[in-house]
Design an enzyme around this catalytic site. Structure first.
Site, PDB file in Angstrom:
ATOM      1  N   LEU A  33     -12.956 -33.682 -47.184  1.00 58.06           N
ATOM      2  CA  LEU A  33     -13.500 -34.794 -46.398  1.00 58.06           C
ATOM      3  C   LEU A  33     -13.859 -34.366 -44.984  1.00 58.06           C
ATOM      4  O   LEU A  33     -13.188 -33.538 -44.375  1.00 58.06           O
ATOM      5  CB  LEU A  33     -12.471 -35.927 -46.346  1.00 58.06           C
ATOM      6  CG  LEU A  33     -11.979 -36.443 -47.699  1.00 58.06           C
ATOM      7  CD1 LEU A  33     -10.970 -37.570 -47.494  1.00 58.06           C
ATOM      8  CD2 LEU A  33     -13.143 -36.911 -48.576  1.00 58.06           C
ATOM      9  N   HIS A  37     -17.551 -38.677 -44.546  1.00 57.23           N
ATOM     10  CA  HIS A  37     -16.779 -39.459 -45.526  1.00 57.23           C
ATOM     11  C   HIS A  37     -15.958 -40.544 -44.825  1.00 57.23           C
ATOM     12  O   HIS A  37     -15.840 -41.656 -45.325  1.00 57.23           O
ATOM     13  CB  HIS A  37     -15.794 -38.555 -46.284  1.00 57.23           C
ATOM     14  CG  HIS A  37     -16.440 -37.499 -47.116  1.00 57.23           C
ATOM     15  ND1 HIS A  37     -16.388 -36.163 -46.803  1.00 57.23           N
ATOM     16  CD2 HIS A  37     -17.143 -37.585 -48.270  1.00 57.23           C
ATOM     17  CE1 HIS A  37     -17.023 -35.475 -47.723  1.00 57.23           C
ATOM     18  NE2 HIS A  37     -17.495 -36.299 -48.618  1.00 57.23           N
ATOM     19  N   GLY A 147     -23.415 -42.384 -48.950  1.00 56.64           N
ATOM     20  CA  GLY A 147     -24.028 -41.912 -47.704  1.00 56.64           C
ATOM     21  C   GLY A 147     -25.542 -41.761 -47.841  1.00 56.64           C
ATOM     22  O   GLY A 147     -26.037 -41.324 -48.887  1.00 56.64           O
ATOM     23  N   ARG A 187     -20.605 -28.498 -47.735  1.00 59.81           N
ATOM     24  CA  ARG A 187     -21.196 -27.172 -47.974  1.00 59.81           C
ATOM     25  C   ARG A 187     -21.513 -26.415 -46.676  1.00 59.81           C
ATOM     26  O   ARG A 187     -21.773 -25.207 -46.729  1.00 59.81           O
ATOM     27  CB  ARG A 187     -22.467 -27.299 -48.818  1.00 59.81           C
ATOM     28  CG  ARG A 187     -22.178 -27.690 -50.257  1.00 59.81           C
ATOM     29  CD  ARG A 187     -23.387 -27.545 -51.155  1.00 59.81           C
ATOM     30  NE  ARG A 187     -23.027 -27.645 -52.557  1.00 59.81           N
ATOM     31  CZ  ARG A 187     -23.128 -28.756 -53.298  1.00 59.81           C
ATOM     32  NH1 ARG A 187     -23.606 -29.876 -52.767  1.00 59.81           N
ATOM     33  NH2 ARG A 187     -22.769 -28.751 -54.559  1.00 59.81           N
TER      34      ARG A 187
END
Ligand code: PAF
Length: 283
Positions: A33, A37, A147, A187
């Site tokens: 997270l 998030h 999102g 990422r």
């Protein structure tokens, strides 16, 4: 905060919560997270009494040569963050719990999942819709928050919910960016310091599109080629796509007449980053 690992325990909690007349908000995640998030969790809280966060790295949304095995995972940290955000339940199932060895059923949103990211990740959205459908059936939320960073995913989930009559309201929360504009993503952790620096060009290219449009340029091809030029001259990023589509239907854009999603995917080394902006229709 409860950590629940089985579907049956999750169902018991959902039934008990419903009996008390409480509204359930849901944020599905793959963990690791970040502030993005957490913004979804805060958004969910606005519309619900209890917030459930799922943490599950879903194998069916990764292609054979993608990063499923090395996708970053840190459950202890995630758990701590959820506790800080006063999440009621973290649903943290195992693969065995989520997929039987006989699993054969997938949810496919036709057309929408074959464009943009779907071109280079042909089975990705089928995996996303299938797991999100399963999670909706398990968590039975009143609202769920996604999102805007994954703009195509949000469009597809909304379509799935409408088409299959899931009794859940979908909210889409804005992109959260680092100070230098890079969209937050689990990422980003893969980037080398040099790639991390160069990756800021993605947001700058989107800002360029916004500026061109604000200055009266409604030629989407010219806007896209200026973005391409900026990314190619200022970074070593390899462009997967820069596309403009209707923000609601993902069909061909009608820039100026309808909201237009300008989305891109660019590789820095093996790391594929996505980002987007919406060019609002003009009244
Ligand atoms: O956006 C994600 O993190 C994933 O695609 C989701 C929605 C949790 C499904 O695995």
């Amino acid at each position: 905060m409860k950590v629940i690992r089985t579907i049956s325990e999750m169902r018991n909690w959902v039934n008990a919560t419903r009996q008390k007349g409480k509204r359930i908000g849901f944020v599905p995640t793959m963990g690791f997270l970040h502030e993005g998030h957490l913004s979804l969790i805060r958004e969910a809280r606005k519309f619900a009494d209890q917030v459930v966060v799922s943490i599950y790295v879903n194998p069916t949304q990764f292609g054979p040569n993608e990063d499923f095995d090395r996708y970053p995972r840190d459950f202890q940290r995630d758990e701590r963050l959820c506790r800080q955000e006063e999440v009621s339940v973290v649903f943290y199932p195992t693969n065995d719990e989520m997929y039987s060895p006989f699993h054969k059923t997938y949810i496919i949103t036709e057309d929408l999942s074959g464009v943009l990211c779907g071109r280079s990740r042909p089975t990705h959205f089928r995996g996303v819709t299938t797991i999100v459908g399963k999670l909706f059936n398990i968590v039975q939320p009143d609202i769920a928050v996604f999102g805007q960073k994954d703009a195509q995913q949000a469009v597809i989930i909304k379509r799935m919910v409408a088409d299959l009559n899931f009794p859940v309201e979908i909210k889409v929360a804005p992109i959260v960016r680092e100070m230098d504009g890079l969209a937050m993503s689990s990422r980003n952790k893969y980037l080398t310091p040099q790639q991390r620096k160069e990756a800021t060009v993605l947001y700058r290219s989107l800002q360029l599109a916004e500026k061109e449009y604000a200055d009266g340029n409604t030629d989407i091809q010219s806007i896209k080629s200026k973005m391409r030029k900026l990314i190619e001259t200022e970074s070593s990023g390899k462009i997967d796509y820069i596309e403009a589509v209707d923000a609601e239907t993902l069909d061909a854009p009608q820039l100026g007449k309808r909201d237009t999603l300008v989305a891109l995917a660019v590789y820095f080394g093996n790391t594929r980053l996505i980002d987007n902006t919406i060019l609002k229709k003009q009244n």
